[in-house]
Enzyme design. Structure first.
Site, PDB file in Angstrom:
ATOM      1  CG  ASN A  13      -1.683   1.285   1.402  1.00 50.25           C
ATOM      2  OD1 ASN A  13      -1.783   2.080   0.453  1.00 50.25           O
ATOM      3  ND2 ASN A  13      -2.247   1.509   2.583  1.00 50.25           N
ATOM      4  CD1 TRP A  14       3.459   1.096  -3.115  1.00 53.43           C
ATOM      5  CD2 TRP A  14       3.539   2.492  -4.863  1.00 53.43           C
ATOM      6  NE1 TRP A  14       4.200   0.483  -4.101  1.00 53.43           N
ATOM      7  CE2 TRP A  14       4.261   1.328  -5.189  1.00 53.43           C
ATOM      8  CE3 TRP A  14       3.438   3.514  -5.810  1.00 53.43           C
ATOM      9  CZ2 TRP A  14       4.886   1.152  -6.421  1.00 53.43           C
ATOM     10  CZ3 TRP A  14       4.058   3.339  -7.042  1.00 53.43           C
ATOM     11  CH2 TRP A  14       4.779   2.177  -7.339  1.00 53.43           C
ATOM     12  CE  LYS A  15       0.352   3.704   4.919  1.00 50.85           C
ATOM     13  NZ  LYS A  15      -0.031   3.906   6.285  1.00 50.85           N
ATOM     14  CG  HIS A  99      -5.927   1.849   5.038  1.00 47.48           C
ATOM     15  ND1 HIS A  99      -5.509   2.818   5.920  1.00 47.48           N
ATOM     16  CD2 HIS A  99      -4.874   1.009   4.878  1.00 47.48           C
ATOM     17  CE1 HIS A  99      -4.241   2.582   6.270  1.00 47.48           C
ATOM     18  NE2 HIS A  99      -3.842   1.486   5.645  1.00 47.48           N
ATOM     19  CD  GLU A 101      -3.157   5.671   6.571  1.00 44.14           C
ATOM     20  OE1 GLU A 101      -3.127   5.777   5.337  1.00 44.14           O
ATOM     21  OE2 GLU A 101      -2.207   5.200   7.235  1.00 44.14           O
ATOM     22  CD  GLU A 171      -3.529  -2.570   7.268  1.00 46.06           C
ATOM     23  OE1 GLU A 171      -2.477  -2.885   6.712  1.00 46.06           O
ATOM     24  OE2 GLU A 171      -4.067  -1.458   7.119  1.00 46.06           O
ATOM     25  N   GLY A 177       2.292   2.269  10.618  1.00 41.34           N
ATOM     26  CA  GLY A 177       3.235   3.380  10.454  1.00 41.34           C
ATOM     27  C   GLY A 177       3.895   3.818  11.745  1.00 41.34           C
ATOM     28  CB  SER A 216       5.171  -1.678  11.940  1.00 43.22           C
ATOM     29  OG  SER A 216       4.706  -0.348  12.115  1.00 43.22           O
ATOM     30  N   GLY A 237       2.712  -1.161   4.277  1.00 46.79           N
ATOM     31  CA  GLY A 237       2.725   0.268   3.975  1.00 46.79           C
ATOM     32  C   GLY A 237       4.141   0.750   3.706  1.00 46.79           C
ATOM     33  N   GLY A 238       4.766   1.333   4.712  1.00 48.14           N
ATOM     34  CA  GLY A 238       6.083   1.967   4.565  1.00 48.14           C
ATOM     35  C   GLY A 238       7.110   1.098   3.847  1.00 48.14           C
TER      36      GLY A 238
HETATM   37  C1  PEP Z   1      -0.771   0.226   5.883  1.00 45.80           C
HETATM   38  O1  PEP Z   1      -0.709   1.382   5.489  1.00 45.80           O
HETATM   39  O2  PEP Z   1      -1.715  -0.493   5.523  1.00 45.80           O
HETATM   40  C2  PEP Z   1       0.296  -0.275   6.747  1.00 45.80           C
HETATM   41  C3  PEP Z   1       0.187  -1.462   7.260  1.00 45.80           C
HETATM   42  O3  PEP Z   1       1.350   0.588   6.956  1.00 45.80           O
HETATM   43  P1  PEP Z   1       2.758   0.227   7.664  1.00 45.80           P
HETATM   44  O4  PEP Z   1       3.240  -1.085   7.066  1.00 45.80           O
HETATM   45  O5  PEP Z   1       3.645   1.364   7.315  1.00 45.80           O
HETATM   46  O6  PEP Z   1       2.498   0.098   9.117  1.00 45.80           O
END
Ligand code: PEP
Length: 257
Positions: A13-15, A99, A101, A171, A177, A216, A237-238
């Protein structure tokens, strides 16, 4: 509930990150490593404007394309929205829905998430339904109540059969993040609860539905998380923005098949 039929899936997930130049480097690196992902499916969920770039860059590879959101409407006067049929037009296989967010920053509630889930399926997309509790909810021992409510919103509107062609991503909001990952045991316990919730309606679908962990995930913890009985891969994500890390996570999934 370990089921050998469930393939591993790692979705990035590049956001709201990227540029044409940075994307090209990342996509080419992932594409050239894909032969080493074994039977694990890899997908990248990119921002809408970059779908065509990603579709072209990934052509001929097994890396799938996804979006990070989808409208609950198929077409019409919905300025700024992007529909499921449009995403299919750009070769998307997956669409993330619900998600955290989107839920917290954009006010998406369970009913709207369920409508988006169904719109994705109407268009032939595989929805990746995100569920997860905040830290305050975990501290009050409300994790199962929260994720159960979020999952039942789908089961009650779309029906359990809809889960046969969907992905659920657990999640925990406190792990997204933040660098703070759920322990493999914490994640497994919630995944097992989610699978049991589906099994209350249909045991076969419960055994089949792909369930990802997100929060994470890094190369250092991916193998242990993906080794848990009910964790079928990750939503990343990251680390999905760093080619070397994302590729290592996909390889960790392949090793746990
Ligand atoms: C996400 O944005 O879905 C996510 C899991 O982010 P991260 O891996 O950065 O925690």
């Amino acid at each position: 509930m370990r089921d050998q039929m469930r393939a591993k899936l790692v979705a990035g997930n590049w956001k709201m990150h990227g540029s044409r130049a940075a994307n090209q480097r990342l996509l080419e690196a992932v594409k050239s490593a894909a032969a080493e992902f074994g039977g694990a499916q890899c997908a990248v969920c990119v921002p809408f404007p970059y779908l065509e770039q990603a579709q072209n860059a990934l052509a001929g590879s097994a890396v799938a394309l996804g979006a990070q959101n989808v409208s609950e409407h198929d077409s019409g006067a919905y300025t700024g929205e992007v529909s499921g049929p449009m995403l299919r037009d750009f070769g998307c296989r997956y669409a993330i829905v619900g998600h955290s967010e989107r839920r917290t920053l954009f006010g998406e509630r369970d009913g709207q998430v369920a409508a988006k889930f169904q719109a994705a399926q109407r268009a032939g997309l595989i929805p990746i339904l995100c569920v997860g509790e905040t830290l305050a909810e975990r501290d009050k021992a409300e994790t199962e109540a929260v994720v159960g409510r979020q999952l039942r919103a789908i089961l009650d509107t779309a029906g359990v059969r809809a889960l046969a062609d969907a992905v659920v991503a657990y999640e925990p909001v406190w792990a997204i993040g933040t660098g703070r990952t759920a322990t493999p045991a914490q994640a497994q316990s919630v995944h097992e609860f989610l699978r049991r919730t589906v099994a209350e309606r249909d045991t076969e679908i419960a055994a089949r539905v792909t369930m990802l962990y997100g929060g994470s995930v890094k190369p250092a913890n991916a193998g242990e998380l993906f080794g848990m009985a009910d964790i079928d891969g990750g939503l990343i994500g990251g680390a999905s923005l760093v080619a070397e890390d994302f590729i290592a996570i996909c390889k960790a999934a392949a090793a746990r098949r």
